[in-house]
Design a protein around this motif. Structure first.
Motif, short mmCIF file in Angstrom:
data_model
loop_
_atom_site.label_atom_id
_atom_site.label_comp_id
_atom_site.label_asym_id
_atom_site.label_seq_id
_atom_site.Cartn_x
_atom_site.Cartn_y
_atom_site.Cartn_z
N THR A 162 0.83 -1.21 0.00
CA THR A 162 0.00 0.00 0.00
C THR A 162 0.86 1.25 0.00
OG1 THR A 162 -1.68 -1.23 1.22
CG2 THR A 162 -1.91 1.16 1.19
N THR A 163 1.92 1.23 0.78
CA THR A 163 2.83 2.38 0.82
C THR A 163 3.46 2.62 -0.54
OG1 THR A 163 3.29 2.04 3.16
CG2 THR A 163 4.92 3.28 1.88
N ALA A 164 3.92 1.54 -1.16
CA ALA A 164 4.60 1.71 -2.45
C ALA A 164 3.64 2.20 -3.52
CB ALA A 164 5.22 0.38 -2.88
N ILE A 165 2.37 1.83 -3.43
CA ILE A 165 1.40 2.18 -4.48
C ILE A 165 0.71 3.52 -4.21
CG2 ILE A 165 -0.88 1.47 -5.34
CD1 ILE A 165 0.17 -1.29 -5.75
N THR A 166 0.66 3.93 -2.93
CA THR A 166 0.01 5.22 -2.64
C THR A 166 1.02 6.33 -2.34
OG1 THR A 166 -0.16 4.76 -0.26
CG2 THR A 166 -2.01 4.09 -1.64
N GLY A 167 2.26 5.96 -2.03
CA GLY A 167 3.23 6.98 -1.64
C GLY A 167 2.99 7.53 -0.25
N GLN A 168 2.27 6.74 0.56
CA GLN A 168 1.95 7.18 1.93
C GLN A 168 2.16 6.00 2.87
OE1 GLN A 168 0.04 10.25 2.36
NE2 GLN A 168 -0.67 10.62 0.29
N TYR A 169 2.85 6.24 3.96
CA TYR A 169 2.94 5.19 4.97
C TYR A 169 1.56 4.98 5.57
CZ TYR A 169 8.01 5.39 4.64
OH TYR A 169 9.29 5.34 4.17
N THR A 170 1.26 3.75 5.89
CA THR A 170 -0.06 3.45 6.44
C THR A 170 0.07 2.60 7.68
OG1 THR A 170 -2.16 2.32 6.04
CG2 THR A 170 -0.28 1.49 4.83
N GLN A 171 -0.75 2.90 8.65
CA GLN A 171 -0.75 2.13 9.89
C GLN A 171 -1.87 1.10 9.88
OE1 GLN A 171 1.62 2.54 12.22
NE2 GLN A 171 2.56 4.19 11.03
N VAL A 172 -2.65 1.11 8.82
CA VAL A 172 -3.81 0.21 8.77
C VAL A 172 -3.34 -1.24 8.73
CG1 VAL A 172 -5.80 -0.50 7.41
CG2 VAL A 172 -5.21 1.91 7.62
N ASP A 173 -3.87 -2.03 9.62
CA ASP A 173 -3.53 -3.44 9.62
C ASP A 173 -4.25 -4.14 8.48
OD1 ASP A 173 -1.75 -3.54 11.67
OD2 ASP A 173 -3.27 -3.80 13.22
N LEU A 174 -3.80 -5.35 8.25
CA LEU A 174 -4.37 -6.13 7.17
C LEU A 174 -5.88 -6.21 7.31
CD1 LEU A 174 -3.59 -8.01 4.77
CD2 LEU A 174 -3.77 -9.88 6.39
N ASN A 175 -6.56 -5.78 6.30
CA ASN A 175 -8.02 -5.83 6.31
C ASN A 175 -8.45 -6.24 4.91
OD1 ASN A 175 -10.70 -5.57 6.67
ND2 ASN A 175 -10.68 -3.43 7.28
N LEU A 176 -8.83 -7.49 4.80
CA LEU A 176 -9.11 -8.03 3.47
C LEU A 176 -10.14 -7.19 2.72
CD1 LEU A 176 -9.24 -11.87 4.15
CD2 LEU A 176 -7.40 -10.54 3.10
N ARG A 177 -9.80 -6.92 1.49
CA ARG A 177 -10.67 -6.19 0.56
C ARG A 177 -10.95 -4.74 0.98
NH1 ARG A 177 -11.79 -11.18 1.04
NH2 ARG A 177 -11.81 -12.56 -0.76
N GLU A 178 -10.16 -4.25 1.92
CA GLU A 178 -10.29 -2.84 2.27
C GLU A 178 -9.41 -2.04 1.31
OE1 GLU A 178 -11.69 0.39 4.41
OE2 GLU A 178 -12.24 -1.70 4.68
N ARG A 179 -10.00 -1.11 0.65
CA ARG A 179 -9.21 -0.33 -0.30
C ARG A 179 -8.37 0.71 0.43
NH1 ARG A 179 -10.05 -1.72 -5.27
NH2 ARG A 179 -11.93 -2.92 -5.75
N PRO A 180 -7.28 1.15 -0.19
CA PRO A 180 -6.40 2.13 0.47
C PRO A 180 -7.15 3.40 0.84
CG PRO A 180 -5.35 1.22 -1.48
CD PRO A 180 -6.77 0.73 -1.50
N GLU A 181 -6.67 4.04 1.89
CA GLU A 181 -7.30 5.29 2.34
C GLU A 181 -6.87 6.47 1.48
OE1 GLU A 181 -5.73 5.17 6.33
OE2 GLU A 181 -7.71 4.64 7.12
N LYS A 182 -5.70 6.37 0.89
CA LYS A 182 -5.16 7.48 0.09
C LYS A 182 -5.16 7.09 -1.39
CE LYS A 182 -3.98 9.84 3.79
NZ LYS A 182 -4.33 11.21 4.11
N PRO A 183 -5.15 8.07 -2.27
CA PRO A 183 -5.19 7.73 -3.70
C PRO A 183 -3.98 6.91 -4.13
CG PRO A 183 -5.44 10.10 -3.35
CD PRO A 183 -5.11 9.51 -2.03
N THR A 184 -4.23 5.96 -5.00
CA THR A 184 -3.14 5.16 -5.54
C THR A 184 -2.45 5.93 -6.67
OG1 THR A 184 -4.57 4.16 -7.19
CG2 THR A 184 -4.40 3.03 -5.05
N VAL A 185 -1.29 5.44 -7.04
CA VAL A 185 -0.56 6.08 -8.14
C VAL A 185 -1.37 6.02 -9.43
CG1 VAL A 185 0.71 3.98 -8.77
CG2 VAL A 185 1.70 6.24 -9.26
N PHE A 186 -2.20 4.98 -9.55
CA PHE A 186 -3.03 4.85 -10.76
C PHE A 186 -4.06 5.98 -10.83
CE2 PHE A 186 -2.20 0.49 -9.08
CZ PHE A 186 -1.23 0.14 -9.99
N GLU A 187 -4.68 6.26 -9.69
CA GLU A 187 -5.69 7.32 -9.68
C GLU A 187 -5.05 8.70 -9.88
OE1 GLU A 187 -6.76 5.21 -5.94
OE2 GLU A 187 -8.60 6.35 -6.19
#
Lengths: 432, 168
Positions: free
Chosen positions: A117-142
């Motif tokens: 998630t960090t590598a794809i959003t450019g943001q460190y995240t403290q969110v623990d593994l949560n299946l099918r939970e989308r990132p809180e911050k925009p991805t590089v794709f968006e």
């Protein structure tokens, strides 16, 4: 209305009318001012948790002969556990770029999902593994699809995921103003191109174009009669792109049935693993779509939790796979000499071993957040006009969160991203 | 005497004027149309909830195959969903896959053409869990009658890929 108020209102109206034709789909008034350095970026997450000790520090010999320059045979005690692979290329990818030897995954849990998630959003995240939970911050794709000018379809943005679990959800976030309408196409081909999936989505009813047109007209009639309280969700792909994607999936099945995936990377029998197959499918995406932004991951080295020797062998396989990917890029018209390849693990692995010992007498390693599990490397290779060639940076420089800003800078939409959204900075030390 | 003559002139003028005004008026005609005895629903169909992936594939399978989806099949479909980023594409492929199966419960074209009204009513009840209103029934029956190239699977495909089918 007072005269001054009238003039102000009238002026604003005229200005609005004049500016309206120039407002971009992204909502910006002006086009991105950044310059494109290259037409394409491929980011390969060398993931699964790999230690610098075995990679750039070559503690057991050079396990990355295709990526990093360096002599040194593999440690004799684990040599018997190494798979025979095709000979390494004469010149490593370091020759065509820059290696940040002491890169860091500086914050957050050293879990695979957090690292991805960090590598794809450019943001460190403290969110623990949560299946099918989308990132809180925009991805590089968006960020790419929303801020790149001109806007491009999702066929230009691909997330090629090694596995299922939470990883498929990394193609777009829940962040307000972004989301599915700016997301990437995602394929976990290891789970899609097999007999099980074919039995439910292959062997499909073929309709002729007139039949499809008729069905569309009938569907439109039904849709006009229907109202729902839930708002129409945005679509990832246009109707015409959906057609192309269905053909792409069918072509993968056709190739699978004709044996073209038996040895897609020319490794010889008995070598292919999930990582190598995932690279092979990423190459299929490159062949078909020549995407401007492609992210692909590897995860085979995670076997290190229980088997150190196999971990080393999988590092070698990943090294070979990345080199094959580079060669594919250079053999693809439109991408050759116009693509930057970024390679970085999502996080490292502990310095101290756990209690498991493999058949070669080596101790296994987990990744629980010590200093070693934050130490990674980053390789950036590309055209000599853009990337500094054969540069090895041994000082502590660069973090995981710098990869997304670097991609934005390379593709020229960095200046269109709202200020403060990305905490990292482009890795300009790698570029001319 | 003079006054009497003036009254006559005035009365005459009023009569002429009245005739002229009445001549300018368009004769109003009342038409009575026979309103057919049709049931018209007050508003469009409203189904507020979108089916989850699990619900969608389970219902789809049951609707087309006439039986509950076996667990292994359900697992394979859900895996296919997860393995590709665009749900619509996978849904479309699953529908076409089921339509292509020999054991799918699809009427033949002659059966459909023998009684289009009955076919349309049954299709609505089976997939949309409601009766078509008269306008809808008329539209679909007309399509079947006017377009000889239409087959049941095309109609089914249209309904199964509609927005209403994704909701309940």
């Amino acid at each position: 209305m007072k005269r001054r108020q009238f003039i102000r209102t009238a002026g604003a109206t005229v200005a609005g009318i004049a500016a309206a034709p120039y407002i971009l789909p992204s909502g910006s008034l002006f086009a991105a001012t950044g310059n494109r350095r290259v037409g394409h970026v491929v980011f390969c997450m060398f993931a699964g948790g790999v230690r610098n000790i075995e990679t750039v520090h070559m503690n057991d010999g050079n396990l990355l002969p295709n990526l990093i320059t360096g002599a040194g045979g593999i440690s004799p005690d684990i040599l018997g556990g190494m798979t025979a692979l095709p000979a390494a290329a004469a010149q490593s990818l370091q020759t065509f770029g820059t290696v940040f030897k002491e890169f860091r995954y500086a914050q957050g849990p050293t879990g695979h999902f957090n690292g991805h998630t960090t590598a794809i959003t450019g943001q460190y995240t403290q969110v623990d593994l949560n299946l099918r939970e989308r990132p809180e911050k925009p991805t590089v794709f968006e960020l790419y699809r929303k801020h790149n000018n001109p806007a491009t379809s999702a066929l230009n943005a691909w997330w090629v995921s090694n596995g299922l679990g939470p990883y498929p959800s990394l193609n777009y976030s829940n962040y307000p103003g972004y989301g599915i309408g700016f997301g990437a196409n995602m394929i976990a081909a290891n789970s899609l191109v097999n007999a099980d999936a074919y039995s439910v989505i292959g062997n499909t009813k073929n309709f002729t174009d007139p039949q499809l047109a008729k069905a569309a007209a009938l569907r439109d009639f039904l849709d006009q009669q229907f109202k729902t309280l839930t708002p129409d969700s945005a679509r990832l792909n246009t109707a015409s792109d959906e057609t192309r994607l269905k053909l792409f999936i069918n072509s993968l099945y056709t190739k699978a049935f004709s044996g073209q995936f038996n040895d897609p990377l020319q490794t010889g029998p008995g070598v292919m693993n999930g990582d190598l197959y995932n690279i092979a499918f990423a190459e299929e995406v490159i062949t078909e779509f020549k995407p401007e932004l492609l992210v692909v991951n590897l995860q085979g080295v995670d076997v290190c939790h229980s088997n150190f020797t196999e971990y080393c062998d999988n590092i070698r396989k990943s090294d070979y796979a990345v080199r094959h990917l580079w060669d594919k890029i250079q053999a693809t018209p439109g991408m050759a000499n116009d693509t930057v390849l970024i390679v970085a693990p999502e996080h490292g692995r502990n310095y101290d071993p756990n209690t498991l010992i493999d058949s070669y007498g080596r101790r296994a390693f987990d990744h629980t957040g010590d200093a070693s599990s934050r130490e990674i490397f980053c390789l950036i290779a590309g055209p000599s006009s853009v990337v500094k060639q054969n540069q090895l940076i041994s000082t502590n420089m660069g973090e995981s969160i710098d990869i997304v800003p670097t991609i934005a800078w390379l593709l020229g939409f960095d200046s269109a991203i709202p200020s403060g959204l990305l905490p990292g900075s482009p890795l300009t030390a790698a570029f001319n | 005497m003079y006054i009497h003559k003036l009254n006559i002139v005035i009365i005459t003028l009023v009569i002429i004027l009245g005739m002229l005004v009445s001549a300018c008026k368009k004769k109003e005609t009342t038409y009575y149309y026979e309103v057919p005895d049709a049931a018209v629903t007050g508003s469009s169909v409203i189904k507020p909830n979108q089916k989850s992936t699990l619900e969608y594939v389970s219902i789809l399978y049951a609707d087309l195959m006439g039986q509950s989806i076996p667990q292994p099949e359900l697992t394979r479909m859900v895996t296919a969903y997860e393995a590709f980023g665009d749900d619509r594409i996978i849904e479309d492929l699953i529908i076409r896959n089921l339509l292509n199966r020999q054991d799918a419960d699809i009427p033949t074209t002659p059966e459909m053409r023998a009684n289009p009204t009955q076919f349309v009513d049954a299709m609505y009840q089976r997939f949309l869990v409601r009766k078509p209103n008269d306008y809808e029934r008329m539209y679909w029956v007309q399509q079947i009658q006017q377009d000889t190239s239409l087959h049941p699977d095309i109609l089914y495909y249209a309904v199964l890929t509609s927005a209403e089918y994704r909701h309940y």
